[in-house]
Design an enzyme around this catalytic site. Structure first.
Site, PDB file in Angstrom:
ATOM      1  N   ASP A   3     -20.181  25.237  42.849  1.00  0.00           N
ATOM      2  CA  ASP A   3     -19.450  26.150  41.979  1.00  0.00           C
ATOM      3  C   ASP A   3     -19.105  25.443  40.692  1.00  0.00           C
ATOM      4  O   ASP A   3     -18.605  24.315  40.709  1.00  0.00           O
ATOM      5  CB  ASP A   3     -18.154  26.613  42.660  1.00  0.00           C
ATOM      6  CG  ASP A   3     -17.277  27.451  41.737  1.00  0.00           C
ATOM      7  OD1 ASP A   3     -17.615  28.628  41.532  1.00  0.00           O
ATOM      8  OD2 ASP A   3     -16.286  26.931  41.228  1.00  0.00           O
ATOM      9  N   GLU A  35     -24.447  29.252  41.178  1.00  0.00           N
ATOM     10  CA  GLU A  35     -24.125  30.505  40.520  1.00  0.00           C
ATOM     11  C   GLU A  35     -25.239  30.864  39.540  1.00  0.00           C
ATOM     12  O   GLU A  35     -25.792  29.989  38.888  1.00  0.00           O
ATOM     13  CB  GLU A  35     -22.810  30.375  39.750  1.00  0.00           C
ATOM     14  CG  GLU A  35     -21.624  30.157  40.649  1.00  0.00           C
ATOM     15  CD  GLU A  35     -20.430  29.684  39.855  1.00  0.00           C
ATOM     16  OE1 GLU A  35     -19.469  30.448  39.744  1.00  0.00           O
ATOM     17  OE2 GLU A  35     -20.470  28.565  39.342  1.00  0.00           O
ATOM     18  N   ASP A  95     -11.936  26.130  43.641  1.00  0.00           N
ATOM     19  CA  ASP A  95     -13.357  25.959  43.340  1.00  0.00           C
ATOM     20  C   ASP A  95     -14.164  25.632  44.600  1.00  0.00           C
ATOM     21  O   ASP A  95     -15.302  26.061  44.749  1.00  0.00           O
ATOM     22  CB  ASP A  95     -13.553  24.865  42.288  1.00  0.00           C
ATOM     23  CG  ASP A  95     -12.943  25.266  40.954  1.00  0.00           C
ATOM     24  OD1 ASP A  95     -13.007  26.464  40.614  1.00  0.00           O
ATOM     25  OD2 ASP A  95     -12.385  24.390  40.267  1.00  0.00           O
TER      26      ASP A  95
END
Ligand SMILES: [Zn+2]
Length: 397
Positions: free
Chosen positions: A181, A265, A358
């Site tokens: 992340d 991502e 996170d």
């Protein structure tokens, strides 16, 4: 990509500058063509059509014909990539290039003998229409150079950066999946619980950079002082980018070696999702400007990390929509914006699960990636995340 200081002779320097001029001319031509385009009109010419036009232009203009076709075609290719980045909303629209700003050109189809070492600290590279140009052999050059880019910085120094597609790293075969992340409070969080910071400038260096940028804004255009300040800014930025690149190489190698599947991502929709996470509030002076500097480092480092991962672990990188990954509890699947208590802390309103925000997001990314990898292999999807309604939203997003 690694950068080396080029030391051209005065004659070579003039020839390199001419290549830069051709690349700039072709790039600006492409910008101009695209500036005519308005919604509703026939689309502006694409790369193939522009190459055809370039051939015509070369027939017509001797000075262009005398230049290198590779340099000119690659400028069009760079432009096509810049437009793709623009439409992918990761970059701003490409604009006119002025002389002395971002000067450079790219050479492709480099043959194995085109880069060689002369002595301990000296190497040379063959540049079309220029010949062998020496550079400082400051570290090993990959034996597998596919292309290189030559640039002139604001201080008038020349560099060559060799690009070799890194060799792919075999999967460990453990079936292990990791989620990564791009955090706000930390640079990258792993689903394993590790948090990493992309190295950038140190605090003192950031202060210095901000001071220099203010000086630059006040300095008179074309003055010697302005030139000096600009050069100092360029040096600091180069230091920052070297540290970032080093981190990216090490991290991508480590992840490709340790995990079979790497979930990241999807950059294209990242920034929209990110703005929904709210703004970072911190007291202190210079914080806003520094946060701005940090954001730039993060964005550049992240894109590079994903590119390198895809090269080192081809077919093993799964891009996941970042929507809601910061709001879903990885323990129970509950999704609520309030779950993200602050930038740093995740606390589930349903089950009380608490984690680094996170890392929690990285675990959601891992689970989605694992689910997809299983489906792609035609295996049992039950092995992936189950009983989590929001997952459906994530998968379609
Ligand atoms: Zn929960």
């Amino acid at each position: 990509m690694s950068r080396y200081r080029l030391s051209p002779t005065p004659v070579q320097e003039a020839a390199l500058a001419e290549h830069c001029g051709h690349a700039r001319f072709v790039w600006n031509l492409a910008v101009e063509q695209h500036s005519y385009w308005k919604p509703g009109r026939k689309s502006a010419p694409g790369f193939a059509e522009q190459c055809r036009q370039l051939t015509e232009a070369r027939l017509e203009f001797e000075w262009l014909r005398n230049g290198s076709i590779i340099v000119q075609q690659q400028a069009l290719k760079d432009f096509a990539q810049a437009m793709a980045n623009f439409f992918g909303t990761t970059h701003r629209k490409p604009t006119w290039r002025k002389r002395g700003r971002g000067d450079g050109f790219r050479i492709v189809a480099v043959k194995p003998g085109d880069v060689r070492r002369l002595s301990r600290h000296v190497g040379e590279v063959r540049v079309p229409k220029v010949g062998w140009v020496r550079f400082r052999w400051s570290r090993a050059v990959s034996g597998d150079v596919k292309s290189y880019r030559i640039t002139r910085d604001a201080a008038g120094r020349w560099h060559v950066a060799f690009a070799a597609v890194p060799e792919s790293i075999p999967a460990p075969g453990t079936g292990e999946v990791v989620g990564v992340d791009r955090g706000v409070t930390v640079s990258a969080a792993l689903s394993t619980g590790g948090v990493e910071t992309v190295p950038g400038l140190r605090e003192g260096e950031k202060d210095r950079l901000l001071r220099l940028l203010r000086k630059l804004a006040r300095a008179q255009r074309g003055s010697n002082r302005r030139g000096r300040v600009k050069a100092a800014v360029a040096r600091l930025k180069a230091r920052e980018s070297d540290r970032r690149k080093d981190w990216v190489e090490k991290t991508s190698t480590r992840l490709a070696r340790a995990f079979d599947v790497i979930g990241v991502e999807d950059l294209k929709i990242l920034d929209m999702a990110r703005s929904a996470r709210g703004t970072l509030e911190m007291p202190g002076t210079n914080v806003r400007q520094k946060a701005g500097l940090n954001r730039g480092v993060l964005a550049a480092g992240w894109g590079r990390l994903v590119t390198r991962l895809e090269q080192k672990a081809p077919g093993r990188v799964v891009k996941v929509s970042p929507r809601f990954t910061s709001q879903i509890c990885n323990a129970c699947g509950n999704r609520a914006p309030e779950n993200r208590e602050s930038q740093a802390v995740f606390r589930c309103r349903a089950c009380g699960h608490q984690a680094n925000a996170d890392v929690n997001a990285a675990r959601n990314i891992r689970d989605i990636a694992a689910g997809r990898a299983v489906n792609a292999r035609g295996g049992d999807p039950v092995a992936g995340p189950v009983n989590r309604e929001p997952q459906l939203v994530l998968l379609s997003g």
